[in-house]
Design a protein around this motif. Structure first.
Motif, PDB file in Angstrom:
ATOM      1  N   PRO A 218      24.106 -52.387 -38.545  1.00 37.89           N
ATOM      2  CA  PRO A 218      23.489 -51.436 -37.607  1.00 37.89           C
ATOM      3  C   PRO A 218      22.824 -52.159 -36.440  1.00 37.89           C
ATOM      4  CG  PRO A 218      22.050 -51.797 -39.499  1.00 37.89           C
ATOM      5  CD  PRO A 218      23.262 -52.665 -39.717  1.00 37.89           C
ATOM      6  N   ILE A 219      22.836 -51.528 -35.265  1.00 40.45           N
ATOM      7  CA  ILE A 219      22.049 -52.079 -34.158  1.00 40.45           C
ATOM      8  C   ILE A 219      21.119 -51.009 -33.628  1.00 40.45           C
ATOM      9  CG2 ILE A 219      23.377 -54.016 -33.265  1.00 40.45           C
ATOM     10  CD1 ILE A 219      24.931 -52.193 -31.542  1.00 40.45           C
ATOM     11  N   GLU A 220      20.042 -51.495 -32.956  1.00 42.10           N
ATOM     12  CA  GLU A 220      18.988 -50.565 -32.577  1.00 42.10           C
ATOM     13  C   GLU A 220      19.444 -49.533 -31.565  1.00 42.10           C
ATOM     14  OE1 GLU A 220      15.194 -52.190 -31.852  1.00 42.10           O
ATOM     15  OE2 GLU A 220      15.011 -52.766 -33.982  1.00 42.10           O
ATOM     16  N   ASP A 221      19.978 -50.019 -30.437  1.00 40.08           N
ATOM     17  CA  ASP A 221      20.457 -49.011 -29.494  1.00 40.08           C
ATOM     18  C   ASP A 221      21.939 -49.220 -29.222  1.00 40.08           C
ATOM     19  OD1 ASP A 221      18.208 -50.604 -27.200  1.00 40.08           O
ATOM     20  OD2 ASP A 221      20.089 -51.348 -28.038  1.00 40.08           O
ATOM     21  N   GLY A 222      22.619 -48.137 -29.015  1.00 37.52           N
ATOM     22  CA  GLY A 222      24.051 -48.207 -28.752  1.00 37.52           C
ATOM     23  C   GLY A 222      24.845 -48.284 -30.045  1.00 37.52           C
ATOM     24  N   LEU A 223      26.140 -48.542 -29.877  1.00 41.55           N
ATOM     25  CA  LEU A 223      27.055 -48.560 -31.019  1.00 41.55           C
ATOM     26  C   LEU A 223      27.493 -49.974 -31.327  1.00 41.55           C
ATOM     27  CD1 LEU A 223      29.433 -45.639 -29.934  1.00 41.55           C
ATOM     28  CD2 LEU A 223      27.735 -45.580 -31.780  1.00 41.55           C
ATOM     29  N   PRO A 224      27.778 -50.266 -32.599  1.00 42.18           N
ATOM     30  CA  PRO A 224      28.389 -51.562 -32.899  1.00 42.18           C
ATOM     31  C   PRO A 224      29.784 -51.625 -32.273  1.00 42.18           C
ATOM     32  CG  PRO A 224      28.368 -50.158 -34.847  1.00 42.18           C
ATOM     33  CD  PRO A 224      27.564 -49.448 -33.791  1.00 42.18           C
ATOM     34  N   ALA A 225      30.246 -52.862 -32.031  1.00 47.05           N
ATOM     35  CA  ALA A 225      31.490 -53.039 -31.274  1.00 47.05           C
ATOM     36  C   ALA A 225      32.672 -52.297 -31.883  1.00 47.05           C
ATOM     37  CB  ALA A 225      31.801 -54.528 -31.141  1.00 47.05           C
ATOM     38  N   VAL A 226      32.784 -52.272 -33.226  1.00 48.13           N
ATOM     39  CA  VAL A 226      33.965 -51.638 -33.810  1.00 48.13           C
ATOM     40  C   VAL A 226      33.987 -50.125 -33.566  1.00 48.13           C
ATOM     41  CG1 VAL A 226      34.402 -53.371 -35.592  1.00 48.13           C
ATOM     42  CG2 VAL A 226      32.888 -51.429 -36.083  1.00 48.13           C
ATOM     43  N   GLU A 227      32.796 -49.534 -33.357  1.00 46.35           N
ATOM     44  CA  GLU A 227      32.794 -48.101 -33.051  1.00 46.35           C
ATOM     45  C   GLU A 227      32.937 -47.851 -31.556  1.00 46.35           C
ATOM     46  OE1 GLU A 227      29.595 -45.932 -35.065  1.00 46.35           O
ATOM     47  OE2 GLU A 227      29.979 -47.304 -36.741  1.00 46.35           O
ATOM     48  N   GLU A 228      32.300 -48.731 -30.783  1.00 43.31           N
ATOM     49  CA  GLU A 228      32.367 -48.616 -29.332  1.00 43.31           C
ATOM     50  C   GLU A 228      33.821 -48.681 -28.853  1.00 43.31           C
ATOM     51  OE1 GLU A 228      30.042 -51.781 -27.740  1.00 43.31           O
ATOM     52  OE2 GLU A 228      30.059 -50.974 -25.707  1.00 43.31           O
ATOM     53  N   THR A 229      34.652 -49.421 -29.577  1.00 41.41           N
ATOM     54  CA  THR A 229      36.021 -49.652 -29.113  1.00 41.41           C
ATOM     55  C   THR A 229      37.027 -48.732 -29.794  1.00 41.41           C
ATOM     56  OG1 THR A 229      36.197 -51.391 -30.769  1.00 41.41           O
ATOM     57  CG2 THR A 229      35.679 -52.079 -28.532  1.00 41.41           C
ATOM     58  N   ARG A 230      36.546 -47.660 -30.407  1.00 41.91           N
ATOM     59  CA  ARG A 230      37.505 -46.739 -31.031  1.00 41.91           C
ATOM     60  C   ARG A 230      38.446 -46.203 -29.950  1.00 41.91           C
ATOM     61  NH1 ARG A 230      34.373 -43.323 -34.974  1.00 41.91           N
ATOM     62  NH2 ARG A 230      34.376 -45.240 -36.184  1.00 41.91           N
ATOM     63  N   GLY A 231      39.735 -46.379 -30.150  1.00 38.94           N
ATOM     64  CA  GLY A 231      40.699 -45.992 -29.121  1.00 38.94           C
ATOM     65  C   GLY A 231      40.886 -47.062 -28.065  1.00 38.94           C
ATOM     66  N   GLY A 232      40.020 -48.065 -28.075  1.00 39.81           N
ATOM     67  CA  GLY A 232      40.088 -49.102 -27.045  1.00 39.81           C
ATOM     68  C   GLY A 232      40.402 -50.468 -27.622  1.00 39.81           C
TER      69      GLY A 232
END
Ligand SMILES: Nc1ncnc2c1ncn2[C@@H]1O[C@H](COP(=O)(O)OP(=O)(O)OP(=O)(O)O)[C@@H](O)[C@H]1O
Ligand SMILES: [Mg+2]
Length: 441
Positions: A218-232
Motif C-alpha cells: 500500500p502507498i499513502e497517496d495515489g495508486l501502486p504502479a500495478v494498479e496505476e498501469t491497468r490497461g497501460g
C-alpha cells in the motif's frame, strides 16, 4: 488555418513609428506599435503571431540587443531592421544575428510592403508547421525523435511498430545511453495502450521495502504502479536490481493476470553494459515470462552512418537553440566521430554535439579534444573494434553529399562544382545513399 498576422513596429520616434504603421495598415496589414524594445518584449514571445520591424538606434535596449533577445525567444521569427543611411556594418551584423532583412532610412514604402509580405508569408508557414507538429499523435512524436537510417535503425522502427501492437511483455536490453527508455516509451505510445498510463519505475532507485510499496502498495497517496498501469504499461528499469522476494511477487502478479494482460510490462536491463546478461540476474521463470518479446539495442559504435547523421542533426538542433551556426565537420573529424568507442552511446554523442556547438560559437576547440576528454576515464579516442574501411568511407561520402546538397538547397550544378563530381557520378552516389534532390529544395 488562415490567421491574421500582426506586424510589431518598434521605434522610439513617434513620427517614424506612425508613418510606417499607417502605410502598412493601408497595405492591408494589422500593426501594433511600441516605443521601446522593452515594451515590445512584454508582448512578444515564442510563437508570436506576427513579425517585427525594429529601429536599430534606440535609447535603452538598442535594436541589436533586441534582435538577440528575439532570436533567443524564437529563432525563426522574421525581424526587419531599420538602419541609418549607409550603416552597412550594423546591417551586416543584424543579418548575421538572424534578422530577415534590413531597410535603410528614409523608408521606402514599396520595399516595406514587399518585406512585410515576405515576412508574414514565412511566419505563416512556420506557425502552420508548428501546429501540424503539435497535432501529431504522441506515438508519431516519439517515433520522430528516433534518428538514424542504418539498416539496424530501420529494423528497430519496424520492431517498435510491430511489438507496439502486440500484447506480450517485452525485455529491452542494451548498453547505457543506447535509447532503451526512449524505445520503451515509443512501444507504449504507438500501440493500443497509448491512451492509458506509461509508468517508469527504476528498480535500482528504491530499497526493497519502498520498491515493494511503489509497485504493489500500500502507498499513502495515489495508486501502486500495478494498479496505476491497468490497461497501460509498467516500465521496470534496471530489472536486474529486483531482489529475489520481489521477483517472486512480480512473477505471481504476472501469472494472475489474464490474457491479454491488464498491465503490460516492459523490463529494461542494463546488464549488457556490464558484460552480463539479464537472465543471469533473474530467476528463469520470471525471465521467461518477461522476455516473451525482446529488443536489443546496438551500441552506437556499431551503427556506422547513424553516428554522423545523429551528430549532424543534434548539432543543428543545438545550434538552433543557441542561435548560432552548427559546426562544419571536416573529413578528419568525421573519421574521428566514426571511430570513437562511444562508451556512453547516444547520450554521450548528444553531449559532444552540444559542446561542439558551444565551442564553435566561441571559435575555439576541436571535436577531437571533446572525444578525448570524454574517453579519458577508461578508453582511448580510437576504437579497437575493427570496421571495414569501406564502411567509414561510405558513411563519410554520404554525409558530405548530404551537407553539400543542403547548403546549396538542392542545386545539382553547385554541388557538382564544389565536390568536383561529374553529374552522372553524383546521381549514382545519391541513388546509392538514398538521397533525394527534392528533399533539399
Ligand atoms: N535513435 C535515436 N535518435 C535520437 N535520439 C536518441 C535515439 N535513441 C536515444 N536517443 C536519445 O539518447 C538519450 C539516451 O537515451 P535513453 O535515455 O533512452 O537511453 P537508455 O538506454 O535508457 O540509457 P540508460 O541505460 O542510461 O538508462 C536520450 O536523450 C534519448 O532521447
Ligand atoms: Mg534508461
Amino acid at each position: 488555418m488562415s490567421r491574421k498576422l500582426k506586424i510589431a513596429i518598434v521605434d522610439d520616434e513617434p513620427d517614424m513609428r506612425e508613418s510606417i504603421s499607417q502605410w502598412l495598415v493601408l497595405s492591408g496589414f494589422d500593426t501594433e506599435t511600441f516605443a521601446s524594445a522593452e515594451d515590445a518584449l512584454k508582448v512578444i514571445g515564442a510563437d508570436w503571431p506576427g513579425i517585427v520591424v525594429s529601429d536599430i538606434r534606440m535609447p535603452g535596449m538598442d535594436g541589436i540587443a533586441f534582435l538577440k533577445r528575439l532570436m533567443g525567444l524564437d529563432s525563426s521569427l522574421p525581424v526587419i531592421m531599420i538602419t541609418g543611411h549607409g550603416d552597412v556594418p550594423i546591417a551586416v551584423e543584424a543579418m548575421r544575428i538572424g534578422a530577415m532583412d534590413f531597410m535603410e532610412k528614409p523608408f521606402d514604402p514599396d520595399r516595406m510592403t514587399q518585406l512585410a509580405k515576405k515576412g508574414t508569408q514565412m511566419r505563416r508557414m512556420t506557425l502552420d508547421n508548428r501546429d501540424l507538429r503539435r497535432d501529431l499523435s504522441e506515438g508519431q512524436q516519439v517515433m520522430s525523435k528516433l534518428i538514424g537510417s542504418s539498416p539496424v535503425m530501420e529494423r528497430l522502427r519496424e520492431d517498435i511498430l510491430d511489438l507496439g501492437q502486440a500484447d506480450g511483455h517485452v525485455l529491452i536490453d542494451g548498453e547505457t545511453g543506447t535509447g532503451k527508455t526512449l524505445v520503451a516509451h515509443a512501444l507504449h505510445a504507438v500501440g493500443p495502450r497509448a491512451s492509458k498510463k506509461f509508468v517508469p519505475v527504476s528498480c535500482a532507485a528504491y530499497n526493497d521495502e519502498a520498491l515493494a510499496a511503489r509497485l504493489f502498495g500500500p502507498i499513502e497517496d495515489g495508486l501502486p504502479a500495478v494498479e496505476e498501469t491497468r490497461g497501460g504499461t509498467l516500465c521496470l528499469e534496471d530489472i536486474e536490481a529486483l531482489s529475489e522476494p520481489l521477483q517472486a511477487r512480480l512473477l505471481a502478479f504476472i501469472s494472475e493476470q489474464g490474457s491479454p494482460a491488464d498491465t503490460r510490462i516492459i523490463a529494461i536491463s542494463n546488464a549488457r553494459g556490464e558484460g552480463r546478461k539479464a537472465e543471469d540476474s533473474l530467476r528463469p521463470d520470471l525471465f521467461y515470462r518477461l522476455s516473451a518479446l525482446q529488443i536489443t539495442l546496438p551500441p552506437l559504435r556499431a551503427r556506422g552512418e547513424d553516428i554522423l547523421q545523429l551528430f549532424t542533426r543534434m548539432s543543428e538542433q543545438f545550434a538552433d537553440e543557441y542561435g548560432c551556426e552548427p559546426p562544419q565537420v571536416s573529413a578528419q573529424e568525421a573519421a574521428q566521430l566514426l571511430q570513437a568507442p562511444w562508451p556512453g552511446n547516444i547520450r554521450q554523442l548528444i553531449n559532444v554535439a552540444e559542446r561542439a556547438v558551444l565551442q564553435n560559437r566561441r571559435g575555439t576547440g576541436s571535436i577531437a579534444s571533446l572525444l578525448m576528454a570524454d574517453g579519458d576515464d577508461n578508453q582511448q579516442a580510437t576504437t579497437t573494434e575493427g570496421k571495414p574501411l569501406k564502411e567509414y568511407v561510405e558513411s563519410f561520402e554520404k554525409m558530405l553529399i548530404d551537407n553539400t546538397m543542403r547548403r546549396h538547397k538542392g542545386s545539382i550544378a553547385s554541388v557538382m562544382d564544389e565536390l568536383c563530381l561529374p553529374r552522372r557520378t553524383l546521381n549514382e552516389k545519391m541513388a546509392k545513399y538514398g538521397l533525394q534532390r527534392s528533399d533539399y529544395l
